[in-house]
Design a protein around this motif. Structure first.
Motif, PDB file in Angstrom:
ATOM      1  N   TRP A  12      29.612  57.989 -27.303  1.00  0.00           N
ATOM      2  CA  TRP A  12      29.543  57.968 -25.845  1.00  0.00           C
ATOM      3  C   TRP A  12      29.311  59.367 -25.290  1.00  0.00           C
ATOM      4  O   TRP A  12      28.468  59.588 -24.432  1.00  0.00           O
ATOM      5  CB  TRP A  12      30.840  57.382 -25.276  1.00  0.00           C
ATOM      6  CG  TRP A  12      30.861  57.283 -23.785  1.00  0.00           C
ATOM      7  CD1 TRP A  12      29.835  56.883 -22.971  1.00  0.00           C
ATOM      8  CD2 TRP A  12      31.952  57.600 -22.920  1.00  0.00           C
ATOM      9  NE1 TRP A  12      30.227  56.917 -21.643  1.00  0.00           N
ATOM     10  CE2 TRP A  12      31.528  57.348 -21.586  1.00  0.00           C
ATOM     11  CE3 TRP A  12      33.256  58.042 -23.128  1.00  0.00           C
ATOM     12  CZ2 TRP A  12      32.343  57.539 -20.493  1.00  0.00           C
ATOM     13  CZ3 TRP A  12      34.075  58.229 -22.032  1.00  0.00           C
ATOM     14  CH2 TRP A  12      33.627  57.988 -20.738  1.00  0.00           C
ATOM     15  N   SER A  13      30.061  60.346 -25.803  1.00  0.00           N
ATOM     16  CA  SER A  13      29.920  61.718 -25.330  1.00  0.00           C
ATOM     17  C   SER A  13      30.251  62.682 -26.455  1.00  0.00           C
ATOM     18  O   SER A  13      31.417  62.985 -26.698  1.00  0.00           O
ATOM     19  CB  SER A  13      30.854  61.957 -24.131  1.00  0.00           C
ATOM     20  OG  SER A  13      30.736  63.272 -23.669  1.00  0.00           O
ATOM     21  N   GLY A  14      29.228  63.161 -27.129  1.00  0.00           N
ATOM     22  CA  GLY A  14      29.445  64.060 -28.252  1.00  0.00           C
ATOM     23  C   GLY A  14      29.028  65.488 -27.978  1.00  0.00           C
ATOM     24  O   GLY A  14      29.092  66.337 -28.864  1.00  0.00           O
ATOM     25  N   SER A  15      28.598  65.792 -26.747  1.00  0.00           N
ATOM     26  CA  SER A  15      28.122  67.143 -26.465  1.00  0.00           C
ATOM     27  C   SER A  15      29.298  68.102 -26.346  1.00  0.00           C
ATOM     28  O   SER A  15      30.361  67.757 -25.833  1.00  0.00           O
ATOM     29  CB  SER A  15      27.290  67.161 -25.178  1.00  0.00           C
ATOM     30  OG  SER A  15      28.072  66.797 -24.074  1.00  0.00           O
ATOM     31  N   LYS A  16      29.103  69.316 -26.834  1.00  0.00           N
ATOM     32  CA  LYS A  16      30.131  70.345 -26.691  1.00  0.00           C
ATOM     33  C   LYS A  16      29.518  71.712 -26.962  1.00  0.00           C
ATOM     34  O   LYS A  16      28.459  71.837 -27.581  1.00  0.00           O
ATOM     35  CB  LYS A  16      31.316  70.098 -27.626  1.00  0.00           C
ATOM     36  CG  LYS A  16      31.022  70.175 -29.104  1.00  0.00           C
ATOM     37  CD  LYS A  16      32.301  69.947 -29.917  1.00  0.00           C
ATOM     38  CE  LYS A  16      32.058  70.025 -31.416  1.00  0.00           C
ATOM     39  NZ  LYS A  16      33.297  69.828 -32.187  1.00  0.00           N
TER      40      LYS A  16
ATOM     41  N   SER B 169      35.291  59.087 -28.037  1.00  0.00           N
ATOM     42  CA  SER B 169      34.149  58.406 -28.641  1.00  0.00           C
ATOM     43  C   SER B 169      32.956  59.348 -28.697  1.00  0.00           C
ATOM     44  O   SER B 169      32.355  59.664 -27.666  1.00  0.00           O
ATOM     45  CB  SER B 169      33.785  57.157 -27.833  1.00  0.00           C
ATOM     46  OG  SER B 169      32.599  56.565 -28.336  1.00  0.00           O
ATOM     47  N   LYS B 170      32.586  59.797 -29.888  1.00  0.00           N
ATOM     48  CA  LYS B 170      31.424  60.669 -30.028  1.00  0.00           C
ATOM     49  C   LYS B 170      30.110  59.985 -29.646  1.00  0.00           C
ATOM     50  O   LYS B 170      29.248  60.625 -29.046  1.00  0.00           O
ATOM     51  CB  LYS B 170      31.347  61.217 -31.451  1.00  0.00           C
ATOM     52  CG  LYS B 170      32.433  62.233 -31.784  1.00  0.00           C
ATOM     53  CD  LYS B 170      32.222  62.807 -33.173  1.00  0.00           C
ATOM     54  CE  LYS B 170      33.293  63.842 -33.496  1.00  0.00           C
ATOM     55  NZ  LYS B 170      33.104  64.438 -34.832  1.00  0.00           N
TER      56      LYS B 170
ATOM     57  N   TYR C 143      26.089  71.247 -29.227  1.00  0.00           N
ATOM     58  CA  TYR C 143      25.869  69.823 -29.489  1.00  0.00           C
ATOM     59  C   TYR C 143      25.325  69.201 -28.206  1.00  0.00           C
ATOM     60  O   TYR C 143      26.019  69.138 -27.196  1.00  0.00           O
ATOM     61  CB  TYR C 143      27.176  69.139 -29.893  1.00  0.00           C
ATOM     62  CG  TYR C 143      27.720  69.563 -31.242  1.00  0.00           C
ATOM     63  CD1 TYR C 143      27.508  68.777 -32.366  1.00  0.00           C
ATOM     64  CD2 TYR C 143      28.463  70.736 -31.378  1.00  0.00           C
ATOM     65  CE1 TYR C 143      28.016  69.157 -33.602  1.00  0.00           C
ATOM     66  CE2 TYR C 143      28.966  71.123 -32.608  1.00  0.00           C
ATOM     67  CZ  TYR C 143      28.741  70.327 -33.715  1.00  0.00           C
ATOM     68  OH  TYR C 143      29.256  70.705 -34.942  1.00  0.00           O
ATOM     69  N   LEU C 144      24.070  68.753 -28.248  1.00  0.00           N
ATOM     70  CA  LEU C 144      23.411  68.233 -27.054  1.00  0.00           C
ATOM     71  C   LEU C 144      23.793  66.769 -26.799  1.00  0.00           C
ATOM     72  O   LEU C 144      24.177  66.055 -27.726  1.00  0.00           O
ATOM     73  CB  LEU C 144      21.902  68.346 -27.205  1.00  0.00           C
ATOM     74  CG  LEU C 144      21.335  69.763 -27.290  1.00  0.00           C
ATOM     75  CD1 LEU C 144      19.842  69.707 -27.563  1.00  0.00           C
ATOM     76  CD2 LEU C 144      21.616  70.532 -26.023  1.00  0.00           C
ATOM     77  N   PRO C 145      23.665  66.320 -25.541  1.00  0.00           N
ATOM     78  CA  PRO C 145      23.880  64.895 -25.249  1.00  0.00           C
ATOM     79  C   PRO C 145      22.885  64.027 -26.008  1.00  0.00           C
ATOM     80  O   PRO C 145      21.794  64.469 -26.373  1.00  0.00           O
ATOM     81  CB  PRO C 145      23.650  64.808 -23.738  1.00  0.00           C
ATOM     82  CG  PRO C 145      23.857  66.197 -23.230  1.00  0.00           C
ATOM     83  CD  PRO C 145      23.394  67.103 -24.325  1.00  0.00           C
ATOM     84  N   THR C 146      23.259  62.784 -26.221  1.00  0.00           N
ATOM     85  CA  THR C 146      22.436  61.855 -26.991  1.00  0.00           C
ATOM     86  C   THR C 146      21.122  61.551 -26.267  1.00  0.00           C
ATOM     87  O   THR C 146      21.098  61.329 -25.056  1.00  0.00           O
ATOM     88  CB  THR C 146      23.203  60.547 -27.232  1.00  0.00           C
ATOM     89  OG1 THR C 146      24.375  60.846 -27.995  1.00  0.00           O
ATOM     90  CG2 THR C 146      22.355  59.537 -27.974  1.00  0.00           C
TER      91      THR C 146
END
Length: 468
Positions: free
Chosen positions: A34-38, A31-32, A371-374
């Motif tokens: 929820w957790s899209g950081s990379k 789920s991006k 890609y930073l956390p939301t």
């Protein structure tokens, strides 16, 4: 007022200046939102002593060509008695310290090979065939009376060990002689009926990885057959792919039969992968591992048909490596030779020296993605007046006068993105340059994506958001 993925810091004029939470590893999973950081082509370094921040991000090392051996791809590299040997394409070469190649003979197949030596004789397992380089002559096991197909090779206590393909059996050479064999010198890892996937020698023990279990053998010195199972050292965890088994930092890493990546601590497999990495590995058909050291970072690289994922044992964090126009990283192996760390190519016959001071990969650009956390408030609508990246500036060079960093954002969980907006990281000597974006609109939740593609030093320390 509270904000997630941010830390409130003092400000004036009614602004809420927020220190955005950094992305430290690859966390994008099922789920991006929820957790899209990379992190792609960059990794985190933990601060030692007095530093501005606890962590900083730096670009993955550039690759400088050291040699170009054969037609490629490079299938394996090994050092014996101070000389580098390389299997490139279907040929075996010796390679001098100056990078000059000398053709030795033909090695069948196209996949990765496994290599071991006893100090004077080099052994290679390739496409089921066992090869032996002895006194300048390349022969096969069949030339020495052994017709079995083999899958792996190792060395311990002056013996060469071979695993018999498709079975749970292994056999050994004569003491100190890789060309001498007795067909009766064969045994079976029989604690479980699974076949041997691969083996590795660690702390003078032989670890046989099966599809469901790992068994440990040692040299007991018995006259009939010197290797026996190590008491109750029996690990009920199998191996997905032989090529994932790698020695690193005084231990062994491998991908288990459950598609989880483990590190053996003693005889205990400890999970080191995350749910996000396991999500990426869920459908892969192969997992090929290798390891190398760089300035205190010990990287375990796992190349798959879904990308190349790298575990940094210095921090315990994962990131991704990706070459331009490829699914994963162009590198497929590593070896220490001639006082250098050398990385081999899975695309051609090239061998590289990695350098954190080089900003290109064999002349190609390195695309760094963060890609930073939301960033999210307590369900209220927010306005982002500015976003600033605290990075090293004034990094222009002879290749690029004014390197740029890009920002775009997504307000729907990484599904759709804004237009790209580029800012300068500073021409040579412009050390006071600020990478700042203004008037970024309203949102309820927002994810920031940063990218650098110019061949310039990339070193990111922290992020600030002016939100009201």
């Amino acid at each position: 007022m509270g904000y997630r993925a941010c830390q409130l810091v003092p400000a004036t004029g009614g602004a809420l200046v927020l220190k955005a939470k950094p992305a430290l590893q690859y966390s994008e999973g099922r789920s991006k939102p929820w957790s899209g950081s990379k992190l792609v082509n960059c990794f985190a370094e933990r601060a030692d002593g007095d530093k501005r921040e606890d962590f900083a991000l730096m670009a993955a090392p550039g690759l400088l060509e050291w040699a170009d051996v054969g037609t490629g791809p490079v299938r394996g590299a090994h050092v014996m008695a101070g000389t580098l040997y390389v299997v490139s394409g279907t040929s075996l070469y010796s390679v001098s310290s100056a990078g000059a190649e000398t053709l030795i003979g033909t090695i069948a197949g196209s996949g990765l090979v496994h290599m071991a030596d006893n100090g004077a004789q080099l052994c290679i397992a390739a496409a089921g065939v066992g090869y032996i380089l002895s006194a300048g002559s390349l022969t096969t096991l069949a030339d020495h009376g052994i017709s079995w197909s083999v899958s792996d090779v190792g060395f311990i206590d002056s013996y060469i060990l071979w695993t018999r393909a498709g079975t749970g059996q292994f056999f050994i050479s004569g003491l100190g002689d890789a060309t001498s064999y007795d067909p009766s010198d064969i045994a079976t890892a029989e604690g479980s009926p699974d076949n041997i996937v691969g083996m590795i020698i660690d702390h003078r023990e032989v670890q046989f990885f099966g599809s469901e279990t790992v068994e440990i053998f040692y040299n007991s010195g018995a006259a009939a057959f010197p290797f026996e199972r190590q008491g109750n050292a029996f690990i009920e965890r199998g191996c997905f792919d032989r090529d994932s088994i790698v020695k690193i930092d005084n231990s062994v890493n491998f991908m288990g039969d459950d598609r989880v990546v483990y590190r053996l601590t003693g005889y205990q497999p400890i999970r080191i992968s995350t749910h996000a990495i396991e999500y990426q590995l869920r459908n892969v058909s192969y997992a090929r591992g290798f390891a190398y050291d760089q300035e205190g970072h010990k990287f375990y690289c796992l190349d798959t048909d879904n990308g190349t994922f790298v575990f940094d044992q210095a921090t315990g964090l994962w990131h991704e490596r990706k070459s331009v126009d490829l699914t994963g990283w162009r590198v497929n192996g590593a070896v220490k030779a001639y006082n250098m760390v050398l990385l081999t190519s899975g695309q051609d016959g090239k061998i590289y020296r990695p350098s954190l001071d080089l900003n290109t990969e064999d002349g190609e650009r390195i695309e760094v993605d963060i890609y930073l956390p939301t960033i999210e408030g307590q369900r209220q609508r927010l306005t982002m007046y500015a976003f600033e990246v605290m990075c090293e500036t004034g990094v222009g060079n002879s290749s690029i006068d004014d390197p740029q960093i890009m920002l775009r954002y997504s307000d729907d969980g990484g599904r759709r993105w804004s237009n790209e907006a580029w800012r300068s990281m500073g021409v040579i000597g412009d050390y006071r340059r600020r990478a700042i974006w203004r008037k970024l609109g309203q949102f309820r939740q927002r994810q920031i994506h940063l990218r650098v593609t110019d061949p310039a030093r990339t070193f990111v320390m922290s992020y600030y958001a002016d939100i009201r």
